[in-house]
Design a protein around this motif. Sequence first.
Motif, PDB file in Angstrom:
ATOM      1  N   VAL A  65      28.045 -21.612 -24.705  1.00  0.00           N
ATOM      2  CA  VAL A  65      28.044 -22.112 -26.213  1.00  0.00           C
ATOM      3  C   VAL A  65      29.442 -22.891 -25.727  1.00  0.00           C
ATOM      4  CG1 VAL A  65      28.651 -22.319 -28.748  1.00  0.00           C
ATOM      5  CG2 VAL A  65      26.961 -20.826 -27.323  1.00  0.00           C
ATOM      6  N   ASP A  66      30.380 -22.189 -25.177  1.00  0.00           N
ATOM      7  CA  ASP A  66      31.514 -23.158 -24.675  1.00  0.00           C
ATOM      8  C   ASP A  66      32.690 -21.665 -24.712  1.00  0.00           C
ATOM      9  OD1 ASP A  66      33.459 -24.934 -23.756  1.00  0.00           O
ATOM     10  OD2 ASP A  66      31.947 -26.039 -24.968  1.00  0.00           O
ATOM     11  N   TRP A  77      31.408 -27.957 -29.548  1.00  0.00           N
ATOM     12  CA  TRP A  77      31.412 -27.203 -28.403  1.00  0.00           C
ATOM     13  C   TRP A  77      31.176 -28.616 -28.069  1.00  0.00           C
ATOM     14  CZ3 TRP A  77      33.487 -22.928 -29.062  1.00  0.00           C
ATOM     15  CH2 TRP A  77      33.564 -22.060 -30.179  1.00  0.00           C
ATOM     16  N   GLN A 118      20.489 -24.123 -17.586  1.00  0.00           N
ATOM     17  CA  GLN A 118      21.939 -24.667 -18.608  1.00  0.00           C
ATOM     18  C   GLN A 118      22.147 -23.097 -19.270  1.00  0.00           C
ATOM     19  OE1 GLN A 118      20.895 -28.270 -21.303  1.00  0.00           O
ATOM     20  NE2 GLN A 118      21.928 -29.483 -19.983  1.00  0.00           N
ATOM     21  N   GLU A 124      27.898 -28.704 -25.098  1.00  0.00           N
ATOM     22  CA  GLU A 124      26.422 -28.740 -26.039  1.00  0.00           C
ATOM     23  C   GLU A 124      26.651 -30.712 -25.973  1.00  0.00           C
ATOM     24  OE1 GLU A 124      24.238 -27.942 -30.515  1.00  0.00           O
ATOM     25  OE2 GLU A 124      26.090 -27.793 -29.994  1.00  0.00           O
ATOM     26  N   SER A 180      25.836 -31.696 -22.216  1.00  0.00           N
ATOM     27  CA  SER A 180      24.840 -31.534 -21.614  1.00  0.00           C
ATOM     28  C   SER A 180      23.304 -32.512 -22.565  1.00  0.00           C
ATOM     29  CB  SER A 180      23.888 -30.007 -21.965  1.00  0.00           C
ATOM     30  OG  SER A 180      23.326 -29.669 -23.649  1.00  0.00           O
ATOM     31  N   LYS A 211      29.049 -34.120 -34.871  1.00  0.00           N
ATOM     32  CA  LYS A 211      28.994 -34.199 -33.725  1.00  0.00           C
ATOM     33  C   LYS A 211      28.908 -35.245 -32.292  1.00  0.00           C
ATOM     34  CE  LYS A 211      25.979 -30.112 -33.189  1.00  0.00           C
ATOM     35  NZ  LYS A 211      24.562 -29.115 -32.642  1.00  0.00           N
TER      36      LYS A 211
END
Length: 572
Positions: free
Chosen positions: A446-447, A461, A368, A464, A467, A523
Motif C-alpha cells: 500500500v505504501d 497512499w 503491481q 496507489e 499506479s 485522492k
Amino acid sequence: MKVTRHYEFWPKRMPKVLDVPKTSLYDNLDVSARRYPEKTAIEYYGGSITYERLKLEVDFVAGFLQSQLKVKKNDRVLLLMQNSPQFIIAYYAILRANAIVVPMSPMNVTNELDFYINDCKANVAFVGQELYENIAPLQNTTFLKHVIIAAYSEYISPEFDLEIPAEVRASPANFSKSDLIYWREAISAGLAPGELIVNNHDLAILPYTSGTTGIPKGCVHTHESVNANTVGSAAWGSMTANTASLVTLPLFHVTGMQHSMNAPIFSGGTMVLLTRWNRELAAALIERFQCTHWVNIATMVIDFLANPNIKNYNVQSLSYVGGGGAPLPEALGEKMFQLLGVRYVEGYGLSETISQVHFNPPDRPKLQCLGIPSFNVDARIIDTETHQELGAGETGELVVNGPQVMEEYWERPEETKAAFLTIEGKRFFRTGDIAKYDEDGYFFLVDRIKRMINASGFKVWPTEVESIMFKHPAIRQTCVIGVSDSKRGETVKAFVILHEKERGKVTEQDIIEWTKNNMSSYKYPRIVQLVENLPMSASGKVLWRKLQEQEKERKGSKRQLLSDGISLVRKL
C-alpha cells in the motif's frame, strides 16, 4: 498464523522449502570455477573473463589484502565502485580474505563517506578512479588508511563496436599521492591467500540502509543469510550454467548484488555487465549474447519500452524479466508481454533482508504486486498499533521471518530492538511498509508508513495514486507527494514527465481533470507540475522524499519573502 493459501499457486516442480548452504559465499565461486573453468563469467564492453581467471584474480587480490594490508577476519572493507569486473573481483576477494564487504553507493559524497567509514571503522577501500576525489580527503584523516584504485578500461576490448561510457573508456590515471595502490599492483603481486576460515555463521556483508528514515544503519548479514537469497534467486529464476544475465542494476544495491551477481555465480552463468544504463546498448547486448534473464527496476523497463528503435532488435531470448523497488504500471506490463511474450515478475525485499522476501510466481504473476512469500519465509500483516494479526484484505504493517533476515543493525542495539517483535516464539522483522494480502495469498504494497498523506482526514497512499496516473497515455513517469494545504492540512501533488510526443500538447490542468474522473475525490492531485526529469537514486528509485523536502523549502522561502514584504510595508 502463517499465511499458506499461496501454496496453491506455487510454481510447479518447485520445492516450498530450500536448505541454505552451510558454506561461505566464496565457495560458490570456487565450485563454479572448478565446474566451468573455461566458461565466460563476465562480458564487459568486449572484454571476456572466464571463471578460471575470475577465481585466480579474486585469490590474488585476497592474498594482497592479507599479506600487504594485513586484512584479517571480520575487518570491514569499503567497496566504492560502479558496475565493473573489479567490483565483482574485489567483492569476492574481501570474502576470501575472511573479511566483510561494505558496499557503497557511487553517488555518496565526501561527508557521507566520512560517516560510513567512521561508523564501520573501515581502514581499506576499493575505489573506482572516477570516484577517488570524493574519498581522497578521508584517507589518513579517518579510520581509512589504504585505498586501492581501479580503472574500468583495463577490462574492456578496443574492438568493442558499441557505445562505451566515458568513465569506462578512461585510461588508468596517475594520482600524485604516493600511498595509493593501483589495481594492477594488487593483481600482479600474485600473492596466494591464507586459509579460508569463515563459515556460514560469520559476517559477510554490511549494506547500509538509505537513511530515508534517519541516520543510515548497517545491516549485519552472515554468509548464511546472503546465501539464503542467493540460492533462492537462482532456483526461482531457473538459473543454470547456460543462463546469461543482463546486469544493469547497481551491484552495490542488494537487488543487483543478489540477482545479477551472486545468483549467476552460484549457477555458473554469464553476467553481461553494464556500468551505466543505456537502453540502446542494453537491447543490442541482449541480442548479441542471447540474454535470458534481466532483473531491473521499473524505471529501466519504462525507458527500455519507450525506445522507438526497440523493434529493430531481437530480444526474444529473454525468458525471465523482473524486479522490485517500485511497481510496474499495468499498461507497461502488457506492452512488455506483447514484445517478449513473458510476464514481468515483481518481487519485494529490503537491505535488512538482503533482497527478496516475496516473489511473484513466474507462471502466474500479478502486476503491481509484491508476490508470495519466498522459500522459508513467514510473512504476516499486523495492526500498526496493537500488533494484532490481520486477515485477508486488511491493511497493516508487513512483518517477516526467514533465513535472509539480518542479525542486527551494526552497533545500534536500540534500533535493533525496535525493528523486531516476537510472534508465536519467532523473531519477525518490522518492514515499516503498509501492505495487505488477497484471497490467493498474494501480498500488495500500500505504501511506506511515513509516506501516507492525510488529506482532510482521509488516508491517501501515493503509490496507489501513481499506479492510476500511469494509465494516462501521455504520462511517461510520475511521483506523488503530500504538500501542506491551509484547508485540507495536506493535499496531493504530482510531478509528471510526459512522453516526448505529448509535450506541449497536454497541460497540467488536463491531467488534473483526467485524474478527477479516474479516482476518488479525496485522492486526485490538486496540483500537477510538469518536469523534464525526477531525482533518482543510484539504484534507479525515484527519490520522493527529496521532492518533498524541496517542496517544503520552496514554501518556506515563499513564507519568508511574504514576511519580509509585510515588514517592509510596515516600515514604510
